[in-house]
Structure formats: structure tokens, C-alpha cells
Write an enzyme that holds these catalytic residues in place. Structure first.
Site, PDB file in Angstrom:
ATOM      1  CG  ASP A  32      -0.340  -0.139   2.529  1.00  0.00           C
ATOM      2  OD1 ASP A  32       0.730  -0.768   2.609  1.00  0.00           O
ATOM      3  OD2 ASP A  32      -0.901   0.380   3.517  1.00  0.00           O
ATOM      4  CG  ASP A  39       2.228   2.154   7.556  1.00  0.00           C
ATOM      5  OD1 ASP A  39       1.991   3.305   7.166  1.00  0.00           O
ATOM      6  OD2 ASP A  39       1.748   1.157   7.010  1.00  0.00           O
TER       7      ASP A  39
HETATM    8 ZN   LIG Z   1       0.580   1.002   5.259  1.00  0.00          ZN
END
Ligand SMILES: [Zn+2]
Length: 302
Positions: free
Chosen positions: A66, A211
Site C-alpha cells: 500500500d 507506518d
Molecule cells: Zn501502510
């Protein structure tokens, strides 16, 4: 020099009708810097009228899909459009190999040169500088190797107040004033810089943290920045899930912004299970006041 940030995607893992996967386009002067590149990022760039030829460098945080699955498609399109300008790409080990393998499979090469730099640092380290900005990279704490980036505009000189400046100063000496130095003319007259300039504008700073779990380790790297992006995948309801997947909750993002004394917090990377980001915003606000819960298409001034 100022910075502005176009938000191209705010979803984590899978996209939704309203949210694309993570990507942001940072702008300084007329240059763009792409931060992460989830699937469909080139479509978002088109939608928001950002010319891919203006992108000078790409910064990838980690190799979960992602955050980078849109990269090869974007690079291919740049080549199809005949790009000639070199492109710098920064990311963890493996990224260059992934791109190279895809090129080899199609027996093709791009119309432009890519300067790859694989990142492997355990503390904040400068990796890039051009005429607009410098970029530092630092470790964040996710399931796999993952990095945050800090962008800082280059310092500018003192600004000349033209109306008060005597006419007889040679151009070469005016340069000294912009450096904050007094000028002495041939007849001995002192031209004080303080009287004829205004101080340089403050540099602008932007830190991107995705992240990552809630990590006090990153505090020294992001202390006092103008704008902090921190991922906020979950609300408190799923705090356990945040912990096991090395993600953060919105309130943890708020807490780290408070602890780092940043000026503004922006959050995103919402799990696709959420229809809106209202609860994220509410929960983060308990910890920190100046916060924007991002949506795709937002434009943030830094
Ligand atoms: Zn991510």
C-alpha cells in the site's frame, strides 16, 4: 521558501471509493517530491493536475504494497511521456531490485536515468539536498524495515529593504547585507545591515511518519517541526489490533504530537473498516489541539 502538501491517498492496506492508498506530493518552488506511492497514485496525480515531470525525487517508507505498488506504473508512464530529467528514488533495500526485475521481464528500459539510493540507517541522517530542500531519513517502528522522512527548506538570506538603501552601494557589496554583514563604502561610510534588511524568513519543516507503532524513540527526530504527519490507522476500539500490527491509534498520534511539541498534526492511513475519520479526529483532539484528519485531495500549507 514555503512548503505545501497535496494529499493523494489516506487509506491503509486496501483502497475504498473515497480513499486511495498512501501517497503525498510535497511542493517547494515549482518542484514536487513524492512521498510513498500506493497503487493508483499516478491517477491521483492526474486528477489533481500535478505534472509528473515536476517530480524530482521519490521517497518510499517501506515495502508493504500500500506504500509502493504504484511506483512501477508511474515510472513507466514517465518514460512513455519521454521524460529526460533524472529521478532520485530513496527506499529500503529491495526496491531497486523490484524495479529492475520488472524492466528485465519486459526487455525495456526507461527514457531517463534513475538514481537509486537504498536506505539503511539507525538514526537521523541527511540523504538529499537540492536548491529547495534538504531531506533527512530516520527509523520508525513497523513490522518490517520502515523509515520516516524530514523535509526542511533551505535557509534564505536577509531581505533587502530597497527603499532605504543608498544608491551608491556596489552590487557586490549588497550581497554582504543579505548575509547579515555590514557594508563599508570606500569613503568609510558604514551601511548597517540591520537598518536596510529584514531577517530571513524561518525555514519550514515537515516530518512524515508512516507506518509505525507509537514510538517514543522518534521524538528527537520530529521535535518542534511545523507539520507532523503521523499514521492513525485505528481508533481506540481497535487499540489491541494497532499494537499487534505495529500501527498507531489516532490518540497515540495526538500524544506523540503533544510530546514532540510540533505546531500542527495531520493524520491519515485509516483502516478501510472506517467510513469516516470523525472518531479519529475526536480521539486525537483529546491529546493535541491543532490537528487535521486528512481526506484525499486536501492541500496543506506548511
Ligand atoms: Zn501502510
Amino acid at each position: 521558501l514555503s512548503l505545501s502538501l497535496k494529499i493523494l491517498g489516506t487509506s491503509s492496506a486496501t483502497f475504498t471509493k473515497e480513499r486511495n492508498q498512501t501517497a503525498q506530493a510535497l511542493k517547494s518552488n515549482s518542484s514536487y517530491y513524492l512521498i510513498d506511492c500506493g497503487e493508483g497514485t499516478q491517477i491521483q496525480l492526474k486528477k489533481y493536475s500535478i505534472k509528473t515531470n515536476k517530480i524530482d525525487a521519490v521517497f518510499i517508507s517501506h515495502l508493504h504494497g500500500d506504500h509502493y505498488l504504484g511506483l512501477f506504473g508511474l515510472l513507466s508512464s514517465m518514460s512513455l511521456k519521454g521524460r529526460e530529467k533524472r529521478l532520485s528514488i530513496f527506499g529500503p533495500k529491495g526496491l531497486q531490485e523490484i524495479i529492475t526485475i520488472q524492466l528485465q521481464a519486459s526487455q525495456s528500459c526507461f527514457s531517463y536515468q534513475i538514481d537509486f539510493q537504498e536506505i539503511n540507517v539507525d538514526t537521523i541522517t541527511q540523504i538529499y539536498q537540492d536548491k529547495n530542500i534538504k531531506v533527512e531519513v530516520f527509523p520508525v517502528y513497523h513490522r518490517i524495515e520502515c523509515y520516516g522522512y524530514k523535509f526542511t527548506t533551505l535557509p534564505e538570506g536577509y531581505k533587502i529593504i530597497k527603499s532605504t538603501l543608498p544608491k551608491n552601494i556596489p552590487l557586490i557589496k549588497i550581497k554582504n547585507l543579505t548575509k547579515g554583514k555590514d557594508v563599508i563604502l570606500d569613503d568609510g561610510t558604514v551601511i548597517p545591515y540591520q537598518k536596510h534588511t529584514t531577517p530571513p524568513p524561518a525555514v519550514a519543516t515537515y516530518a512524515y511518519c508512516a507506518d509505525t507503532r507509537y514510538a517514543l524513540e522518534i521524538l528527537p527526530y520530529i521535535q518542534g517541526v511545523d507539520t507532523l504527519y503521523h499514521e492513525a490507522t485505528f481508533t481506540e476500539e481497535f487499540a489491541n489490533r494497532a499494537e499487534t500490527t505495529f500501527h498507531a491509534t489516532a490518540s497515540q498520534a495526538g500524544l506523540i504530537a503533544h510530546q514532540a511539541q510540533v505546531k500542527q498534526l495531520i493524520i491519515g492511513h485509516y483502516s478501510a473498516r472506517y467510513k469516516t475519520n470523525e472518531v479519529h479526529l475526536q480521539e486525537a483532539k483529546v491529546e493535541f489541539d491543532n490537528i487535521i484528519a486528512l481526506n484525499d485531495g486536501d492541500l496543506i500549507q506548511i
